[in-house]
Scaffold this active site. Structure first.
Site, mmCIF file in Angstrom:
data_model
loop_
_atom_site.group_PDB
_atom_site.id
_atom_site.type_symbol
_atom_site.label_atom_id
_atom_site.label_comp_id
_atom_site.label_asym_id
_atom_site.label_seq_id
_atom_site.Cartn_x
_atom_site.Cartn_y
_atom_site.Cartn_z
ATOM 1 N N HIS A 1 9.630 -14.219 1.159
ATOM 2 C CA HIS A 1 9.949 -13.777 -0.202
ATOM 3 C C HIS A 1 11.089 -14.688 -0.652
ATOM 4 O O HIS A 1 12.227 -14.545 -0.208
ATOM 5 C CB HIS A 1 10.393 -12.311 -0.154
ATOM 6 C CG HIS A 1 10.920 -11.784 -1.453
ATOM 7 N ND1 HIS A 1 10.345 -10.723 -2.101
ATOM 8 C CD2 HIS A 1 11.966 -12.149 -2.226
ATOM 9 C CE1 HIS A 1 11.010 -10.472 -3.204
ATOM 10 N NE2 HIS A 1 12.006 -11.323 -3.306
ATOM 11 N N HIS B 1 4.512 -15.281 -3.862
ATOM 12 C CA HIS B 1 4.639 -15.120 -5.327
ATOM 13 C C HIS B 1 5.494 -16.184 -6.032
ATOM 14 O O HIS B 1 6.542 -15.881 -6.588
ATOM 15 C CB HIS B 1 5.122 -13.716 -5.690
ATOM 16 C CG HIS B 1 6.230 -13.147 -4.830
ATOM 17 N ND1 HIS B 1 7.396 -13.798 -4.581
ATOM 18 C CD2 HIS B 1 6.315 -11.962 -4.188
ATOM 19 C CE1 HIS B 1 8.164 -13.038 -3.823
ATOM 20 N NE2 HIS B 1 7.525 -11.912 -3.561
ATOM 21 N N ASP C 1 0.196 -9.453 -5.310
ATOM 22 C CA ASP C 1 1.492 -8.771 -5.163
ATOM 23 C C ASP C 1 1.374 -7.356 -5.755
ATOM 24 O O ASP C 1 2.268 -6.883 -6.455
ATOM 25 C CB ASP C 1 2.625 -9.551 -5.829
ATOM 26 C CG ASP C 1 4.005 -9.009 -5.439
ATOM 27 O OD1 ASP C 1 4.080 -8.098 -4.591
ATOM 28 O OD2 ASP C 1 5.003 -9.497 -5.996
ATOM 29 N N LEU D 1 0.813 -1.229 0.000
ATOM 30 C CA LEU D 1 0.000 0.000 0.000
ATOM 31 C C LEU D 1 0.840 1.270 0.000
ATOM 32 O O LEU D 1 0.304 2.352 -0.202
ATOM 33 C CB LEU D 1 -0.964 0.008 1.188
ATOM 34 C CG LEU D 1 -2.166 -0.915 1.074
ATOM 35 C CD1 LEU D 1 -3.183 -0.611 2.150
ATOM 36 C CD2 LEU D 1 -2.831 -0.834 -0.299
ATOM 37 N N ASN E 1 9.337 -8.730 -9.759
ATOM 38 C CA ASN E 1 10.210 -9.628 -9.019
ATOM 39 C C ASN E 1 9.380 -10.582 -8.152
ATOM 40 O O ASN E 1 8.679 -10.114 -7.256
ATOM 41 C CB ASN E 1 11.151 -8.820 -8.123
ATOM 42 C CG ASN E 1 12.184 -9.695 -7.457
ATOM 43 O OD1 ASN E 1 12.567 -10.721 -8.010
ATOM 44 N ND2 ASN E 1 12.624 -9.309 -6.272
#
EC number: 3.5.2.3
Lengths: 427, 309
Positions: free
Chosen positions: A181, A234, A311, A63, A284
Site C-alpha cells: 500500500h 492501487h 480495491d 471482504l 484512499n
C-alpha cells in the site's frame, strides 16, 4: 477426445459465433459454431446473443469478515464477485481479528467453501506484520500453508523500511509476492481527497500525490536492490506511473495495479454541483487530477500498469452518510468494475487487449493463479455477458452489502448473465 | 428583492446584487442599534436554532443578539450539550433538529462540508456559521459590509489577508467575496500556512510581509491557532510574531489611511501588535457591530424568503 460434459452454444467471442466444449472443468475446444450438434449427454448452454468472456481476477478486495460483517461478509462478497465476473478474488488482511494467523485464514476459506463451493475462488492475503503493526513479521510460512496467496499490510503501510525489506525477503522464501500500500505514512494519511486546487477550495485536509510516489520510489529501489518482486497496490497518479515505467525499463521486478475509479473519475467530482463533499467518493489514495487519470489510462494501455483491481471497500451506508472528515475511505467495486471498464473499451479509451490482460492474464501471472485464455487445457472459467443490458446502480441491483459508490443512480451498460467456474455454473 | 436562496453555505452562492441587497437591509437595521429599544417584531413566533458543534462565543452571541432583536426565539445547542458528544451522528442530530420544526438553523462545525450536509437534509434555512476550513460566509459579509461602510465602494481597493490562510475559512470566504466586489486581494503567510494550490486562487501571494503590505488599503489579520507550532508548521510563536505579526513598521508601508481588521479573538502580540489593535485605523469593534446587523439582515432574508411578509 475427452468426454464433453458442457457445451456453450453460439456465444460471441471476438466478434465470431463459437461453441465452447468443456470436459472435467477444462476447456477442450473453442470452435466456430455449427448448425446442429450431437451433444450426447453433455449439458448445453444456449448463449445466442451473449458475449463470451474469460472470468476475471481481482487481486485487491476487502471482504470485512471476520469483524465487520455488517459491511460485507464472505458470502456476500463472493456473491458480488460471482455476478461481477470474477473467478478469483484476493482479500486483504485488515479484518478484525487481522488475518495474521492460520485460524483466520482457515475460517475465511471454510466460509467460502460453505457458501460458494463451486467458486469464485477466495485467496486470502495474509498480513505482512503481526497486527499490521509494522513491527514484527507475521508467521508467513503458517499463513502460506493455510492458503494465503500473498502478503500485505494494505491500509496500514509499513513505516519502517528495514522491516519492510525483511518482510519481502521472508515472503520470497514461501514464493509469495508482497503487495505494498504505497503511502508515505506521514503525509496526509487517508485524507480521502487529493491535495490541490479542489482540496484548497473545499478546505479539506488532503493527501498529495507524492505521498504515494515517495513510497513507490522506495519500493522500486528496494525491489532492485533485493532483486525480488513487489506488487504496488492501487496506483493513482502520474508521478507513480513515471517511476514504475523507469523501474520496468531497468528490469526491476515491479508490478502494479490500478482501479476503475482512477480510470474514470477525478477530484473535480468532489466539487461538482450536486456531488460536493460526496463521501462515496472518499477513497484512499484519493481521486486525482485529469492529468493523472490520462496518465493511468496510458500506463494501463502500454502495460506499465499490469493489472486492474477493484480495491472493493464496502462500508455501511450510515458510515458514509456523515461529515467528509469522519467518513471512512473506500468505494465498493466488485459489482460495477466490469461494466465500467468494458465501457472504456467500447469508448475506445482502453484497448481490448489491455482490458483482457489487466483483468485476467496479468494478475494471474503475478500471483500464480489459474487463468483462462480459451486454450485447450485452460480452466473453464468464463461468463456470458449481455453487452447491451442497461442497469441502474442502486441498493437493489448491487449484490455486495456495500452500496458506497459514487455511481449510485447511474445507468451502466452490460451485465453478467451466467458464470461458469471450472465448468460449473455458479450463477 | 425576493430572496430565492434556501441556505447560505458560502458567499460564492451570492451575486453581487444580492450582496448589495444584504448590505442595504443591514444598513436599515443599523438605525435600530441607535434606539433605546433595539427590538422589532419582524420575526416574532419564528425560531432559530443555534447549533454550535465547535466552541464559539463571538459568532454565536452575534447570531443570538441578531435573532432576538428581530423577536425570533433562539435556542442554543452546543456540542457539550448535544448528543454529538454521546456519539450520535450528524445525520441523526439533523433529523432531531428537523423534528423540532425550526425556521432556521445556524451551524458551526469543525468539518468542511457539514453545513451542506445539513442543508441537503433539512427543509428549513441553514446558515453556515463556519464549517471546518471551508467557509465562513457571514464573517465575509460582515467584513465587506464594514469596509463598505468605510469606503462606499470596495472596487479597486487592495486588501491584504495576513496569517494562517491554509486553515482559515475566513480567508477562503473573504477571497471570494472581495473579488466579487472588485477588490484586489493579497495573501501573506509563511509557505507552511499557505494553501498548496494558492496559485490557482485569484490573489497575489506573498511570504514577505514588508512587500505584501506596500500600498494596501486594508489589512485583515487572521487568528493564529497556537497549536500550529506543535503541528510542525511554525518554529515558535516568537519567530512568527517577528516575521508575520502586523506592527507599526508595516503599517507605515501601507496607504496612509489603511484600515486594520481582525475577526477575533485576537492574540495580541502574536498576529497583531496591541497598539495597532486599538489604533484609530482599527475596525475591529466596527466588525462586531456589523456582525449583528448583517446577521439580522441574513436572518430576515432567509426566514422570510417565501415572501409571506
Amino acid at each position: 477426445m475427452a468426454k464433453i460434459d458442457l457445451i456453450v452454444r453460439r456465444a460471441t467471442l471476438d466478434g465470431k459465433e463459437v461453441d465452447v466444449f468443456v470436459s472435467k472443468g477444462k476447456i477442450v475446444e473453442v470452435k466456430k459454431s455449427v448448425k446442429s450438434l450431437d451433444a450426447d449427454d453433455a449439458k448445453v448452454e444456449e448463449a445466442f446473443g451473449l458475449t463470451l468472456m474469460p472470468s476475471m481476477t481481482d487481486v485487491h478486495v476487502h471482504l470485512r469478515e471476520p469483524g465487520y460483517e455488517y459491511k460485507e461478509d464472505v458470502e456476500s462478497g463472493l456473491r458480488a464477485a460471482a455476478w461481477g465476473g470474477f473467478s478469483n478474488i484476493m482479500c486483504m488482511a485488515n479484518t478484525k481479528p487481522i488475518n495474521d494467523n492460520a485460524s483466520v485464514t482457515e475460517m475465511m476459506l471454510d466460509k467460502a467453501r460453505t457458501y460458494w463451493p463451486k467458486g469464485p475462488r477466495l485467496i486470502p492475503i495474509g498480513a505482512l506484520t503481526k497486527g499490521l503493526s509494522g513491527k514484527e513479521l507475521a508467521p508467513m510460512a503458517e499463513l502460506a500453508e493455510s492458503g494465503c496467496g500473498a502478503f500485505s499490510n494494505d491500509g496500514v503501510p509499513v513505516k519502517s523500511t528495514k522491516i519492510f525489506r525483511r518482510a519481502i525477503e521472508y515472503a520470497s522464501d514461501w514464493n509469495r509476492v508482497v503487495i505494498d500500500h504505497c503511502e508515505d505514512p506521514y503525509m496526509g494519511v487517508a485524507a480521502g481527497v487529493n491535495e490541490g486546487e479542489v482540496s484548497s477550495r473545499l478546505g479539506l485536509p488532503a493527501q498529495p500525490d507524492i505521498a504515494e510516489a515517495l513510497q513507490v520510489g522506495r519500493d522500486v529501489l528496494l525491489a532492485e536492490y533485493l532483486d525480488l518482486p513487489i506488487h504496488l497496490a492501487h496506483i493513482s497518479c502520474k508521478k507513480s506511473v513515471d517511476l514504475i515505467r523507469f523501474a520496468k525499463e531497468r528490469g526491476v521486478k515491479i508490478s502494479a495495479e490500478t482501479t476503475p475509479h482512477y480510470l474514470t473519475m477525478t477530484e473535480d467530482y468532489l466539487e461538482a454541483e450536486g456531488t460536493e463533499y460526496d463521501t462515496n467518493a472518499k477513497v484512499n489514495p484519493p481521486l486525482r487530477t485529469e492529468a493523472d487519470r490520462q496518465s493511468i489510462i496510458e500506463a494501463l494501455n502500454d502495460g506499465t500498469i499490469d493489472c486492474l483491481a477493484t480495491d472493493h471497500a464496502p462500508h455501511a451506508t450510515f458510515e458514509k452518510e456523515t461529515e467528509f472528515d469522519v467518513a471512512p475511505c473506500g468505494i465498493t467495486g466488485l459489482d460495477t468494475a466490469l461494466s465500467v471498464t468494458w465501457q472504456l473499451v467500447k469508448d475506445g479509451v482502453l484497448d481490448k487487449d489491455a482490458f483482457t490482460r489487466a483483468w485476467t492474464t496479468a494478475p494471474c501471472g503475478i500471483f500464480n493463479l489459474p487463468v483462462n485464455t480459451f486454450a485447450p487445457g485452460d480452466p473453464a472459467d468464463f461468463f456470458l455477458f449481455d453487452e447491451g443490458e442497461e442497469w441502474t446502480v442502486s441498493n437493489e441491483t448491487l449484490y455486495s452489502k456495500g452500496k458506497n459508490t459514487p455511481l449510485l443512480g447511474s445507468t451502466l451498460k452490460g451485465r453478467v448473465k451466467t458464470h461458469f467456474i471450472a465448468g460449473k455454473k455458479i450463477v | 428583492m425576493k430572496w430565492l436562496h434556501k441556505d447560505l453555505l458560502d458567499v460564492s452562492q451570492l451575486s453581487k446584487s444580492e450582496v448589495m441587497a444584504i448590505f442595504e437591509t443591514a444598513g436599515r437595521f443599523q438605525e435600530l442599534q441607535e434606539r433605546p429599544v433595539k427590538k422589532v417584531p419582524t420575526l416574532k413566533g419564528r425560531s432559530v436554532i443555534l447549533f454550535f458543534a465547535e466552541p464559539s462565543t463571538r459568532t454565536k452571541t452575534s447570531f443570538d443578539v441578531a435573532g432576538k432583536r428581530l423577536s425570533a426565539d433562539t435556542f442554543s445547542l452546543a456540542k457539550s450539550s448535544s448528543s454529538l458528544t454521546k456519539g450520535e451522528s450528524l445525520k441523526d442530530t439533523a433529523l432531531t433538529l428537523q423534528a423540532m420544526a425550526p425556521d432556521a438553523i445556524v451551524i458551526r462545525h469543525w468539518c468542511s462540508g457539514a453545513a451542506r450536509f445539513l442543508a441537503d437534509r433539512l427543509d428549513c434555512a441553514v446558515i453556515n456559521a463556519g464549517d471546518g476550513r471551508h467557509a465562513h460566509p457571514t464573517q465575509a459579509i460582515l467584513d465587506s459590509f464594514t469596509l463598505h461602510q468605510e469606503w462606499g465602494d470596495i472596487a479597486g481597493k487592495t486588501i491584504l489577508i495576513l496569517g494562517d490562510i491554509a486553515h482559515s475559512r475566513v480567508a477562503r470566504s473573504n477571497v471570494v467575496m472581495l473579488n466579487k466586489l472588485g477588490a484586489k486581494v493579497r495573501l501573506c503567510a509563511p509557505r507552511t500556512l499557505m494553501p498548496p494550490a494558492v496559485k490557482s486562487w485569484p490573489v497575489q501571494a506573498y511570504s514577505d510581509l514588508n512587500e505584501a503590505v506596500k500600498g494596501v488599503d486594508a489589512v485583515m489579520c487572521l487568528r493564529l491557532q497556537l497549536e500550529r507550532q506543535k503541528d510542525g508548521l511554525l518554529p515558535d510563536l516568537r519567530e512568527y510574531a517577528r516575521t508575520f505579526g502586523l506592527g507599526q513598521k508595516h503599517i507605515d508601508l501601507a496607504n496612509p489611511d489603511v484600515r486594520i481588521m481582525h475577526p477575533g479573538p485576537m492574540n495580541r502580540g502574536v498576529e497583531i501588535s496591541s497598539d495597532l489593535a486599538d489604533s484609530a485605523g482599527s475596525l475591529v469593534l466596527d466588525q462586531v457591530s456589523s456582525g449583528v446587523v448583517t446577521r439580522m439582515a441574513l436572518l430576515f432574508l432567509y426566514m422570510t424568503r417565501k415572501g409571506e411578509e
